[in-house]
Design a protein around this motif. Structure first.
Motif, PDB file in Angstrom:
ATOM      1  N   CYS A  61       0.834  -1.364  -0.151  1.00 55.39           N
ATOM      2  CA  CYS A  61      -0.066   0.042   0.026  1.00 55.39           C
ATOM      3  C   CYS A  61       0.886   1.175   0.091  1.00 55.39           C
ATOM      4  N   CYS A  62       0.333   2.247  -0.807  1.00 53.29           N
ATOM      5  CA  CYS A  62       1.078   3.527  -0.803  1.00 53.29           C
ATOM      6  C   CYS A  62       1.277   4.360   0.403  1.00 53.29           C
ATOM      7  N   GLY A  63       0.186   4.000   1.205  1.00 45.00           N
ATOM      8  CA  GLY A  63       0.060   4.839   2.540  1.00 45.00           C
ATOM      9  C   GLY A  63      -0.969   5.810   2.552  1.00 45.00           C
ATOM     10  N   ALA A  64      -1.811   5.869   1.393  1.00 43.62           N
ATOM     11  CA  ALA A  64      -2.751   6.803   1.343  1.00 43.62           C
ATOM     12  C   ALA A  64      -3.863   6.771   2.653  1.00 43.62           C
ATOM     13  N   MET A  65      -4.056   5.541   3.125  1.00 47.68           N
ATOM     14  CA  MET A  65      -4.969   5.281   4.173  1.00 47.68           C
ATOM     15  C   MET A  65      -4.522   6.318   5.403  1.00 47.68           C
ATOM     16  N   ALA A  66      -3.330   6.250   5.637  1.00 51.25           N
ATOM     17  CA  ALA A  66      -2.763   7.082   6.748  1.00 51.25           C
ATOM     18  C   ALA A  66      -2.761   8.587   6.612  1.00 51.25           C
ATOM     19  N   ASN A  67      -2.391   8.903   5.107  1.00 49.93           N
ATOM     20  CA  ASN A  67      -2.592  10.214   4.938  1.00 49.93           C
ATOM     21  C   ASN A  67      -3.981  10.783   4.807  1.00 49.93           C
ATOM     22  N   TRP A  68      -4.869  10.083   4.598  1.00 51.45           N
ATOM     23  CA  TRP A  68      -6.237  10.769   4.604  1.00 51.45           C
ATOM     24  C   TRP A  68      -6.741  10.767   6.096  1.00 51.45           C
ATOM     25  N   ALA A  69      -6.195   9.727   6.947  1.00 46.36           N
ATOM     26  CA  ALA A  69      -6.728   9.862   8.604  1.00 46.36           C
ATOM     27  C   ALA A  69      -5.848  10.881   9.318  1.00 46.36           C
ATOM     28  N   GLY A  70      -4.963  11.649   8.482  1.00 44.73           N
ATOM     29  CA  GLY A  70      -4.359  12.674   9.485  1.00 44.73           C
ATOM     30  C   GLY A  70      -2.993  12.105  10.134  1.00 44.73           C
ATOM     31  N   GLN A  71      -2.680  10.752   9.951  1.00 43.03           N
ATOM     32  CA  GLN A  71      -1.789  10.111  10.707  1.00 43.03           C
ATOM     33  C   GLN A  71      -0.237  10.533   9.998  1.00 43.03           C
ATOM     34  N   LYS A  72       0.209  11.598  10.407  1.00 44.30           N
ATOM     35  CA  LYS A  72       1.447  11.845   9.552  1.00 44.30           C
ATOM     36  C   LYS A  72       2.518  10.981   9.719  1.00 44.30           C
TER      37      LYS A  72
END
Length: 392
Positions: A88-99
């Protein structure tokens, strides 16, 4: 608005005001995709480094794993030295505000990418395209649709005589070159494209972006229904989540790869997207198949609970989907209950009720042993903390 919402989420996470469970399901999905269950980095068999690397993304791999296999074979046939990256590219964490989680996902990707010799990354997912373009500008990226447009369609691809309404994924909103390549490929396939009122630079989101589908299901359903009502024609898109969301709401929809690699597009257009548990299983199966086919490798042993066989009715299956409960969640509850004996028994029916908290969410399952497995009658979850007193 997207930037405002993202900034607000990052602030809430930083200040400790964002409930950890708010995006728990999406973050667990990302964690699964970046675990040994799915993540994979390999050079093309017989090569010590890669000039290109195919990065299909986690959602195409979950929705249509057989197409990932076919695309990778196609790329190896027309390009020199094509490696493969599953994760996964990490988009889920990006969208969740989890920097911090997002940065970790990017760092992990970059570490794996460098093992291949810093190749040009070919991306099938437009969300991955935006993540890498905006956050890793030093990495060379190219859309799969541009590559196919330049290299030519597979020789065996059939031609059609269809009119389809094209939906541009919101993450391609300003990527004119990708939009053009998709339309050119569609034209080569014999497709007459109908442009929706909101297209290209004004296209609308299917509700996957920013985790709308997870954070507000009611608005998500409204967004999907509004989008699919804009044309009577079947839809064509080039995002796996857009296609699955539309089809799950009753709109016949095709992914561009369906036209390139599928014989019966009518059946393909109406297929429902896989359930959440099946999406995990599809990714794991894809990795197992590719390891076996490309390098005769096998997967590490599965978790002990994975062998627990479950049966449930269609009604219960829908309940699990609506409540975002995975089969593996239920398996973990039952394994814990059976090993520890911590469970309740209903005197009249004999059914067992047990709970377990594998991460941030507590899951409850009502079940009974059946044959060599268990029948599940009900499952639900909550985010409360249960204070349990243990007596010696």
């Amino acid at each position: 608005m997207s930037l405002l919402c993202k900034s607000a989420r990052e602030t809430m996470v930083k200040q400790g005001h964002m409930p950890p469970s708010a995006h728990d399901f999406a973050l667990r999905d990302m964690q699964f995709s970046n675990s040994e269950a799915f993540a994979l980095t390999r050079n093309q068999p017989g090569k010590s480094e890669s000039q290109y690397a195919f990065f299909p993304g986690c959602q195409l791999s979950a929705s249509a794993p057989e197409q990932v296999d076919l695309v990778y074979a196609y790329l190896r046939s027309c390009l020199p030295s094509v490696g493969l990256m599953l994760r996964c590219c990490g988009a889920m964490a990006n969208w969740a505000g989890q920097k911090e989680l997002f940065r970790q996902a990017l760092d992990d990707f970059k570490m794996e990418y460098e093992k291949l010799g810093t190749p040009t990354v070919i991306l099938a997912c437009s969300s991955c395209y935006q993540v890498f373009k905006e956050n890793l500008p030093e990495i060379k990226i190219k859309s799969l649709w541009q590559v196919m447009d330049e290299a030519g369609l597979p020789r065996e691809t059939q031609k059609y005589s269809l009119t389809l309404a094209i939906h541009d994924p919101c993450s391609t909103r300003y990527e004119t070159q990708i939009q053009d390549s998709v339309r050119h490929l569609a034209s080569q396939l014999g497709i007459k494209v109908e442009e929706l009122p909101l297209n290209r630079g004004k296209t609308s989101c299917c509700s996957y972006g920013g985790d709308m589908w997870l954070s507000n299901r009611e608005i998500s359903n409204m967004v999907i229904d509004k989008r699919i009502s804009e044309s009577k024609n079947d839809y064509l898109t080039y995002c796996a989540m857009c296609r699955d969301f539309f089809a799950n709401h009753g709109k016949p929809s095709l992914h561009l790869l369906d036209l390139i690699f599928t014989q019966d597009v009518s059946a393909r257009s109406t297929r429902r997207g896989p359930g959440y548990s099946d999406r995990h299983e599809n990714r794991a199966r894809l990795k197992r198949k590719l390891l076996k086919d490309l390098s005769a490798e096998t997967m590490p042993e599965e978790k002990s609970y994975a062998s627990i066989h479950l049966t449930f009715s269609d009604e219960v299956e829908k309940q699990l989907e609506d409540r975002l409960i995975l089969v593996e969640d239920i398996q973990q509850v039952i394994e814990y209950a059976q090993k520890t004996g911590k469970r309740f028994k209903q005197p009249q029916s004999g059914r067992l009720l047990a709970h377990y908290k594998p991460t941030r969410v507590t899951y409850w399952v009502e079940y009974l042993p059946k044959g060599e497995g268990y029948e599940v009658f009900k499952a639900y979850s909550h985010r409360m903390e249960l204070g349990e007193e243990t007596k010696a």
